[in-house]
Design a protein around this motif. Sequence first.
Motif, PDB file in Angstrom:
ATOM      1  N   GLY A  63     -25.811  15.593  -1.893  1.00 41.44           N
ATOM      2  CA  GLY A  63     -26.641  16.563  -1.181  1.00 41.44           C
ATOM      3  C   GLY A  63     -27.242  16.009   0.105  1.00 41.44           C
ATOM      4  O   GLY A  63     -27.920  16.728   0.830  1.00 41.44           O
ATOM      5  N   TRP A  64     -26.972  14.742   0.367  1.00 44.35           N
ATOM      6  CA  TRP A  64     -27.476  14.071   1.567  1.00 44.35           C
ATOM      7  C   TRP A  64     -26.310  13.337   2.215  1.00 44.35           C
ATOM      8  O   TRP A  64     -25.298  13.068   1.583  1.00 44.35           O
ATOM      9  N   TYR A  65     -26.455  12.988   3.499  1.00 39.77           N
ATOM     10  CA  TYR A  65     -25.427  12.197   4.170  1.00 39.77           C
ATOM     11  C   TYR A  65     -26.083  11.169   5.077  1.00 39.77           C
ATOM     12  O   TYR A  65     -27.236  11.314   5.475  1.00 39.77           O
ATOM     13  N   VAL A  66     -25.323  10.127   5.375  1.00 40.63           N
ATOM     14  CA  VAL A  66     -25.775   9.077   6.283  1.00 40.63           C
ATOM     15  C   VAL A  66     -24.741   8.974   7.394  1.00 40.63           C
ATOM     16  O   VAL A  66     -23.617   8.528   7.167  1.00 40.63           O
ATOM     17  N   GLY A  78     -27.812  24.529   3.597  1.00 41.01           N
ATOM     18  CA  GLY A  78     -27.201  25.492   2.693  1.00 41.01           C
ATOM     19  C   GLY A  78     -25.811  25.885   3.172  1.00 41.01           C
ATOM     20  O   GLY A  78     -25.549  25.927   4.370  1.00 41.01           O
ATOM     21  N   GLY A  79     -24.913  26.153   2.227  1.00 43.54           N
ATOM     22  CA  GLY A  79     -23.538  26.508   2.569  1.00 43.54           C
ATOM     23  C   GLY A  79     -22.652  25.305   2.793  1.00 43.54           C
ATOM     24  O   GLY A  79     -21.494  25.438   3.177  1.00 43.54           O
ATOM     25  N   THR A  80     -23.210  24.100   2.569  1.00 49.37           N
ATOM     26  CA  THR A  80     -22.442  22.859   2.646  1.00 49.37           C
ATOM     27  C   THR A  80     -22.739  22.053   1.388  1.00 49.37           C
ATOM     28  O   THR A  80     -23.620  22.406   0.605  1.00 49.37           O
ATOM     29  N   TYR A  81     -22.016  20.953   1.211  1.00 56.43           N
ATOM     30  CA  TYR A  81     -22.261  20.071   0.076  1.00 56.43           C
ATOM     31  C   TYR A  81     -21.818  18.657   0.432  1.00 56.43           C
ATOM     32  O   TYR A  81     -21.093  18.446   1.409  1.00 56.43           O
ATOM     33  N   SER A  82     -22.265  17.682  -0.354  1.00 53.30           N
ATOM     34  CA  SER A  82     -21.789  16.304  -0.219  1.00 53.30           C
ATOM     35  C   SER A  82     -21.922  15.609  -1.559  1.00 53.30           C
ATOM     36  O   SER A  82     -22.798  15.932  -2.360  1.00 53.30           O
ATOM     37  N   MET A  83     -21.043  14.685  -1.789  1.00 53.38           N
ATOM     38  CA  MET A  83     -21.110  13.834  -2.969  1.00 53.38           C
ATOM     39  C   MET A  83     -21.809  12.534  -2.562  1.00 53.38           C
ATOM     40  O   MET A  83     -22.035  12.284  -1.382  1.00 53.38           O
ATOM     41  N   ALA A  84     -22.162  11.713  -3.512  1.00 47.80           N
ATOM     42  CA  ALA A  84     -22.842  10.451  -3.225  1.00 47.80           C
ATOM     43  C   ALA A  84     -21.985   9.610  -2.278  1.00 47.80           C
ATOM     44  O   ALA A  84     -20.760   9.582  -2.387  1.00 47.80           O
ATOM     45  N   GLY A  85     -22.632   8.948  -1.334  1.00 49.45           N
ATOM     46  CA  GLY A  85     -21.940   8.072  -0.394  1.00 49.45           C
ATOM     47  C   GLY A  85     -21.299   8.800   0.772  1.00 49.45           C
ATOM     48  O   GLY A  85     -20.448   8.246   1.456  1.00 49.45           O
ATOM     49  N   ALA A  86     -21.704  10.024   1.040  1.00 47.07           N
ATOM     50  CA  ALA A  86     -21.098  10.811   2.120  1.00 47.07           C
ATOM     51  C   ALA A  86     -21.638  10.398   3.481  1.00 47.07           C
ATOM     52  O   ALA A  86     -22.805  10.069   3.630  1.00 47.07           O
ATOM     53  N   SER A  87     -20.748  10.459   4.480  1.00 46.15           N
ATOM     54  CA  SER A  87     -21.181  10.200   5.852  1.00 46.15           C
ATOM     55  C   SER A  87     -21.296  11.505   6.641  1.00 46.15           C
ATOM     56  O   SER A  87     -21.616  11.491   7.820  1.00 46.15           O
TER      57      SER A  87
END
Length: 179
Positions: A63-66, A78-87
């Motif tokens: 749910g977060w990105y770096v 909202g309307g997007t997603y991320s898994m752990a470790g996402a850039s």
Amino acid sequence: MCAAASEAPVSCETGTYSLGGSINCTRAPVGHQAPSTNAAPSECPAGFYSLGGQSSCTQATAGWYVASPYMTPVACPGGTYSMAGASNCTLCPAGFSCDTTTDLPSACTAGSFSTGGQQTCTGSSPGFYSTSTMDNTQYACAPGTYSEGSTASCTVCSSGAACPYTDQALEVLCKDGTY
């Protein structure tokens, strides 16, 4: 590290390092990790970050990105997603909904659709049906059929009854001698 030539070496603290011949321990810089106290620090990999002084980089949570190892995590909209470790965040694809930013997309059910980037699937309107979950094309129910919405097809009116409205499940029985 050796503070003075007459003193025994002192170990560096976690998150710091000292290369041969140094008299001080150096804090690992922002965006880097110092897994060993006697080697140069390394840059954090994609999807990880460091605020400095860390022995290991911190992974971005779902749910977060770096975007850069030098920055702190940013929440996905909202309307997007991320898994752990996402850039980066991934746009929810057409035919799917992303009701949370931390889970994989869910497929729309028959009679509903998503054109992409949606948190929820949209149901077809009353009096209409939708055959594709990936576009917003809706088809009007033909006379003698009806749909109360969110359907993949219209319901045919029962034998011996008339359906005066295509957007309501109202069946009127035919009078004797009519059909």
